[in-house]
Every structure is written in structure tokens, then in C-alpha cells.
Design an enzyme around this catalytic site. Structure first.
Site, PDB file in Angstrom:
ATOM      1  CG  HIS A 163      -0.109   0.038   2.546  1.00  0.00           C
ATOM      2  ND1 HIS A 163       0.043   1.121   3.516  1.00  0.00           N
ATOM      3  CD2 HIS A 163       0.225  -1.085   3.304  1.00  0.00           C
ATOM      4  CE1 HIS A 163       0.689   0.598   4.141  1.00  0.00           C
ATOM      5  NE2 HIS A 163       0.939  -0.531   4.319  1.00  0.00           N
ATOM      6  CG  ASP A 187      -4.436   5.573   9.496  1.00  0.00           C
ATOM      7  OD1 ASP A 187      -4.007   4.884  10.478  1.00  0.00           O
ATOM      8  OD2 ASP A 187      -5.569   5.633   9.090  1.00  0.00           O
ATOM      9  CG  LEU A 188       1.474   1.734  11.158  1.00  0.00           C
ATOM     10  CD1 LEU A 188       2.774   2.066  10.794  1.00  0.00           C
ATOM     11  CD2 LEU A 188       1.770   1.423  12.775  1.00  0.00           C
ATOM     12  CG  ASP A 189       0.832  -1.392   8.895  1.00  0.00           C
ATOM     13  OD1 ASP A 189       1.920  -1.049   7.957  1.00  0.00           O
ATOM     14  OD2 ASP A 189       0.939  -2.284   9.756  1.00  0.00           O
ATOM     15  CD  GLU A 190      -5.959   0.656   8.465  1.00  0.00           C
ATOM     16  OE1 GLU A 190      -6.776   1.182   7.601  1.00  0.00           O
ATOM     17  OE2 GLU A 190      -5.967  -0.249   9.285  1.00  0.00           O
TER      18      GLU A 190
END
Lengths: 279, 279, 279, 279
Positions: free
Chosen positions: B216, B221-224
Site C-alpha cells: 500500500h 496512518d500506519l498500515d492503512e
């Protein structure tokens, strides 16, 4: 509001997209999706365009004028009108049931106008799904009659797509020619391929790890028409021939249904012996 | 002959394709591939067009004029010029090796200008592949310095793509903003998802049958960030946590490499929190 | 503690598992995993058993006594001892790199004792991974010499597995016989299969939607040994022949690595022309 | 000739396979397939054994004696006897049709004794397939009555497997406990997972590239029972929420049918919150 699909192919040259999109603008349409491919092998141009807001007749007139300049084949279809479909079947019910259930569930944009079979075993299934069913024994003598009925049904009912759902009879070259580009067949596929009778037994003997299915256009060259869709599934040493057959049948159902969907959505264009698929 | 790629997005309205293709005709280009998508959710138009025969500067001028009318963002890239890529790494070599080998094998249209790491274990691998390698210990104190070096490297070396290849450090919001739309990250993924530490152990405890990976865009926004690519692989009860980790790492390598390929071929456009991928 | 693997096959009859497990109990071993298959086709029994706690020599003695009664072939292997592996290579690096990286990363339970090639292009890769590399030009005249070297290397270095990693040379029937059951080859696979030269071009011409790879035991019947592993990947009309080749190579790497893992973990038993795979 | 399936689990210790196979020899049975797994996490032993030639009652007596010594749970099933199955349904027909068609086609070794639903829309489908169908409106007030009917049906008709085929009602903790280990449910699954209402819309908003389905044992912890089977399918940006739902439903049908097959073939054993699946 109309949702129209333009499919068009012609010899490639600069300016084609500009010309076609000019026709769409003239018909006051808005392009919502456009896919295009120029084949480096054949020097041919292919496109599929979804258009909103245009009047169908007006769009057809505009595209026809452009196509004439380009030397193009084209179609303008209404995406919301189901594709009129005739199923040819024999005894096997798996692919037929899959098609009918997906159709009735709204998953396939087709309208099944009838099932013609050389056996009567699928009559109850047809009745359950509310589809006219006719059958007649097909022998060397009666084959011509059966094929004449198929041609008549195609003509009288405005059939756009003929699906050979494990029909198992070889069509005459004449019927293949009549149905060119609008008939799809399904058969099992193996890595490596096997010639001759009972390929599942051969696949078992060779201990293959994958078996699959291929959906392709019907041509007079048996099982060799342009490929539309293929799938495989993993198998192993514990599976006997009967189980390989069942696994293969599930692939056949799924693969044929996907090919029918692609055809009914006007996503398949022929490029000589190949297909261009706009997913 | 130049092979150019135009990517463009703007608010949707009728006539966009006609306008852009007009610009291409004016620059004497020929469209060899065109994909287009109008998002019903955001009312936004996206396209990716491959053009042959046009002069890059001339095409850019023509498209810029059209884009100005449309209120569009656009890029004109040379498809034959590799995307300048910087890799951020830590200790884990699996994804880095996969990227470097594919790049050297001609499988990824990138040019790796360097590897920056917070450990030195990958130095021999970088040397083998002939890639400049720098490392420095990253602590709370030195993080700002490291990030400043990253920014400097991006600027000085015209880096177009930053790949976090299991870098394992959280980037500051400022660096995320600086790299917006040009940095990709990879992490493991599960069905169902697991919160908290050691998700592979949780996946093992729950006996999941599939584990996967998600590539991604980097956002604060961590890992999002918007998802570019996902894959899964089948696992079973005989696999211990270590084996699940190995299976997951193989998915990470493959998924990140595919995401990098999509980015380097200019096939990924952002649509708010989603991506439009023209494969 | 030893982790041992017993593999055994013999003509099927009642009581085999009881007899073998009796031997394991006598050697004070505990079965941690047991898989068994009786082939209805060949009337043959196959098993793979993981045993903890037994002394290797003692277990071997007990199993040998049982095997003698059963007319069985058997092996007792130490699961923690890597399988000694020799790679035969040519110019293509993709499968070799994949094997070496997985091995160095602890993902393949093998010990690569050397690479023998008929070209020198892979020498730097071998050096990077710290593997002895020898090469010699293989012509009609020197082929016998090269094969003699292979046999000598196998003998002197206790090689248990020979991997043809796109070696591209046909082995002599004598070398095939010498390596029977301990050499694995990889080749591309297609649905349908294609005979003759340049199958990727043929696959492109026919517009196939899936291409794959098959790993199989080396036999004197070229590309027709018992199949160990197969995989496919989806392709489409936009991919030219070069891209199909790259896609196929990625399948080759992955498929060969998986086959090597299965072999190194003693999970593959031969059942005539088929394989029994205990995953 | 009987084809029997022994499933057994107990605390692990040396000699279990020897003891069980001794019982099978005593009952004059021949093992045709044996799978065994010892869980390093729970220290528990699991096995599934197919036995030919033994008398069922005699085998049961012998295994019971062994199981008593081992402190084991066990079952002896006749593999040729279909598993008696009750379907709980609501309005959605896709998974129910899939189960019924596979059953009638001989693809699932079950015997569907009835469908109980909280809507009448599936009555024609049940009639077509010749399955008794009962329905009643389920409200907060009538839920206890409906569940009592389910329990009665399970008891009176010797139901061995209850399939929640998109039943959509939460079962009471009491009914969950009553059906423990013999009821299977299906639900959609996502990477990453989404909490709250309308997960397909959330998946669309996030632009996920894979959606899937999970079949699991019914427990009072909603959608959290031990996982039996999972599958995913690739989706893309062109698919609206309705299409994601259709794609997800196809996965649900296929995944639930596979889980039912595994259960009906006695291939699923519980290991705490995990399952051991002997494929």
C-alpha cells in the site's frame, strides 16, 4: 438513462480514439469506461467503450459514420438488455444448472430463451427454472434436422449467443460457420495435454497435479477455437478418476459461466485465432 | 521511437477522451493502449494512455493545454526510462533480494539508486548487486537525521519511488507527507485480521487457512494507506509459527515486487483512499 | 533429540502399519506425523512417518527387519540434516538465484555442495552465495566428460539430490539411469500443450489465458518423468512473447523450489509413472 | 465390502499408532489411508484412518478397547453412508442451491433430510430438489420455538450435521452448545477485516483487492468458531458494491460446500480453537 456499449475493431492508425470519441460527443454521450488495445502482431485496433446519456439510434448513426471512414466493424449494444441465449445440452446437468442458477440469481446478464438437447434427462431442471425445453434423439440421420431446428430457433428468437453446455455432439461445418463468433463451447484441459480417449484416466496415470477447463469459440476445428477463459484446480494422488472428473466438471461450470458473462457483457473481441478480452 | 505514458485524472464530464485524444493527434502520436475509468463514487475521471510516435516535449505541451481546460492533474512519462527507486531496508533480506534480482534480470522497469538501512546486514547483498548502500543506527535521537538524509537522497538523485522493503521503522508524518503518492510499504495480512503483537502467532492459534500480504501507499496512518496489491497463500494445521512466517514472507516479496512493477509502469492512480489500477 | 523420517513402500496387505509402528515402539520412538496411502491402481502401500526420540541406528535396524518381512523399500532420514544437493545450470539465473536465496534464508532444507554449468555467466552469483562453481563447454564431444564429472561429484560429495535448474542439455540415458529417483527437472507447461519449437510463441498465437510450469523426476523420456509439482499463472492478450516468458520463468522458479522442498523433506515417493506426495 | 473411517484423538504418547493398528488387525481390517498429526502446541494426538474388510461392530469394539486405554475420543463411521444433514436457511438461495445441486449430482456425501427456514422464498427450490421444507417467522418471541423444532428435528432424524446456509439469525448459546462440533456456518471475510455494518461497502471504500469467505464451526462466539475452510477471489476498482457482494457470495457457496464435504468425509477434528484437517 441508456448505458450503451460500443465495440469496434479496425486496422490501426493514428487518430482512431479521437474520431470515435468525436462521434460520441456528437451524440451527446459521456464515456464512463474505455478500453483499447492495438495488437502489435496483427496491426489491428480494438476498443470497448461504455457510454451514458446518448440516444442509441443517434449513437449508432454517429459511430457508423466514423466506422465507415476507418474500415471498422462495430456494434452498439444496450448494456441493460440481457443477451438472448440458447443452450445446447445433452445429459450432463452440472454446467446447465450453474448457468440457469446464475441467470435466475441476476449474476449473468443473459436471457435464456430455450434449451435444446439430444436427451430428455434435463427436462425437470428446465421446468424448474421456467425455460422452454425441446429434445430429439440426434443420430447420423437426424443430425441435419436438429441443426436446422437450431438455426431456425436462432433466427426466430433473435438469439445472440449459443452455449454448448457439454453438448457432446460435433457440429457440422455449416452450423459452425453460421454460428461463427456467437457460439461458445467448454472442454476439460490438462497440463500436459493428452490426446485420445479418456483424458482423465491418462491424467490419473500420469499423476498430474492440476486439471482445468477451457471455454472457447466454436469453430469447425474441434476444441481449437479462440480461447475465451481458462481455469485450473489442484488435484493429488489420492483422487481416483471419478474424483478427477468431478473436480474437472466444477471447473467446467465455473469457466463456462465466466465466458458467458464476458460474452454477454460484450467484452470479447476476436483477433484472428486469439481473443482480446476487456475485463 | 518514444513510447510515452500519459496518466491524467480530473472531475468527470463529457468529452474528456475526445479532448485528450485531440491533444495526442496534434502531437502526431498514436494511441497504442488506453484505459479509462470514471468513479461513480467520487465523480472523478482517470485514464492511462500509451502513445507512440510523439515527441515528449510536444506531447507534454499539448496535454498541458488540455489539462488546464479540464482542471486535471497529469504526467507524461517515458515508458522506456526506468523509474528511479530508493529502497529503505532494515535486516530482513527476502524482499530486498527479490527486488534486486528482478531488477537485474530485467523484470522490473526500475533503476535502484541506493539502499538506505538502519542495519548493516544487507551490505554484502547490496555489493553483489552493485547498489550503493548506506546505513546508520536509527534511534529516537537520530531518526530526524536519517529522515533528512532520505529527503536529501530523494532530492539529489531524482528519486521517483521509495520502497519500504520491511523497513520496520515508523516514518514521521512530515516524511510521509513529503513522500505522499511515491512511497510503497508492504505488510502481512490475515483473514480475519488480528490486532496487537505477533499476528502470526494469533493466526496460528486461530488455525487460519490463508495468510497474505498487502502492499500500500505510505501514509501517516500506519498500515492503512491506499491498497495497491494483495495476495494470499494456503496454510494448514501442520505449519508452526516459523513456517507461517516463511510463507508470509514469500507473499510479501511477491506482492511488493508486483506493486513496484505497477508503480514503475505508471499503472496506479489514487482515487481518495482507493487506488485505480490499470493493469 | 533426533527427528527422523521413515519412508517405506511395499505391496499392500493387512497389518503393515501395525508392523512398522511395532518397530518404532521397539526403537523407543514416538510417531509425530504419519501419512499413508494405498494405491488402488497398483496395489502398493506408501508411508511417510516422522519419529522423535529414537536412536537412528536402532530405528534403522528395527525398520529393516520389518521391511524384510514386507518386501519393502525404505529409508530412514534425519529431518534436521540438510539434503546434499548439486545444481546443474546453464545461463539462466532465475531458478538458480531463487534456490540459492531460499537455501541461504533457511527456507529450503538443503545443502548446496556445488553448481556445475556449461557456461560461466552464473559464476558471480555462485561466488556471492559462497557455492563452488565449475563450468565447462559441453559439446557432443565433451558431453561424456561432463557427465562423468557429474557422476564423480555425486559420488565424492554424497549428493542426494541433483537439480536441473534450466540446464537445457539432454542427459544421456546412462546418466538418467544413474540419477533415477534423485534428479529433478523443471519445464514450462501450457494448456493446451504445444509441440515443437518456441512454445511461448505458440501460446501467444493461440491466445492462452494460463501458462505454467511442471517439476518432474528426470527420466530418459524427455520432459515426461513422474510429475512432482505444477503451477500456473494467468496471462492476457496485452502480453507479448517476452512477457509470457518472464511470467513463465517466475512459475519455473517457484515450482522448482517447491519440488526441491518436497524432495528434501522426503515427501515424494514414486508409484510407477506417478508420484505420491505427502505434504 | 465396508469402507470404514476411524477418527480418534487423545493426549500424545509413544505407541498410539501401534495400539490402534493392533485393534484394526484384530478386527481383520486393512488400512487403506492413514493420516496422523501430533500438535506441538496442545500435546494432543489426532488420526483419521480408512479401513477396509473389517466388520463395523467388531472394529468399533476393538477401537473402543484401545481408546479406553488411551483416554481417547473416537468415532467409527461408514464412509459409504451419507452424512445426515439439516440445512438452516433464510432468503438467500446461492449457498443452498449450490449444496443441493452438488448433493444431487453425487458430489457431496450427504443426505439432506430437510431445510428449515425463517422465510418461504426457498420453498420452490426445495421442492425441485425433493427436500422437505418448513418455515416459520422467527421473532424474538418465536425464536425459542424455532430452536426447539431444530433440536427436535436433529433428534428425530438422526441429524449429524447442521449447515447454516446464510441463516442470518444468531443462535442461542444453548443451541450452540447442543450443536457443538456438528454445525457449520459461513461468512464473508476481508483483508484487512472490517468491523461494523456493511463490510462490503467498507471494503469498497478501502479499495481492497481480495475478498473471501470463511466456513467455521458454530460457537456462541459469533463468527469466531474454529475455522474449517477459507477462500478468496481477486476484485478491482471497477466493481461496485453490488458486484463485490456477488463475488463474495460465489466464494461463500464454494467455501461452504468444501467445508461440508470435509465434515461429511470425517476429515475435520477439533484441536481447541483450531481444526486439524486431514485432506
Amino acid at each position: 438513462m441508456h448505458q450503451l456499449v460500443v465495440t469496434l475493431d479496425c486496422p490501426d492508425r493514428p487518430g482512431i480514439v479521437h474520431a470515435i470519441s468525436g462521434g460520441i460527443v456528437a451524440a451527446r454521450g459521456n464515456i464512463t469506461e474505455l478500453q483499447q488495445f492495438s495488437s502489435p502482431d496483427t496491426g489491428h485496433f480494438f476498443t470497448r467503450i461504455e457510454v451514458q446519456g446518448a440516444d442509441p439510434a443517434e449513437l449508432e448513426t454517429e459511430i457508423a459514420a466514423v466506422a465507415s471512414d476507418l474500415g471498422a466493424r462495430f456494434r452498439v449494444d444496450d448494456a441493460t438488455r440481457p443477451t438472448r441465449t440458447l443452450i445446447l445440452a445433452s445429459k450432463a446437468g452440472h454446467v446447465v444448472n450453474d448457468l440457469l442458477f446464475r441467470w435466475r440469481g441476476g449474476d449473468l446478464p443473459i436471457d435464456v430463451v430455450g434449451i435444446m438437447a439430444n436427451h430428455d434427462v434435463l427436462a425437470p431442471m428446465a421446468e424448474f427454472y421456467g425455460v422452454p425445453f425441446t429434445h430429439r434423439v440426434v443420430t447420423a440421420e437426424s443430425k441435419a434436422d436438429f441443426e436446422a431446428e437450431v438455426r431456425r430457433a436462432v433466427g426466430e428468437q433473435d438469439v445472440e449467443l449459443v452455449v454448448l453446455a457439454r453438448y457432446m455432439q460435433i457440429l457440422s461445418p455449416e452450423l459452425c460457420a453460421f454460428l461463427a463468433g456467437r457460439a461458445v463451447n467448454i472442454h476439460h484441459s490438462f497440463l500436459p495435454g493428452f490426446k485420445g480417449a479418456n483424458p482423465y484416466r491418462q491424467a490419473h496415470t500420469r499423476g498430474v497435479k492440476l486439471i482445468g477447463a477451457t471455454a472457447h469459440f466454436v469453430t469447425s476445428d474441434l476444441d481449437e477455437g479462440p480461447i475465451i477463459e481458462q481455469n485450473v484446480v489442484r488435484v493429488d494422488h489420492t483422487m481416483d478418476v471419478a474424483k478427477l472428473v468431478r473436480k474437472g466438471q466444477a471447473q467446467e461450470s465455473q469457466t463456462l459461466a465466466e465466458a458467458v458473462r464476458l460474452l454477454a457483457e460484450h467484452r470479447v473481441l476476436a483477433d484472428g485465432d486469439r481473443t482480446v478480452i476487456f475485463r
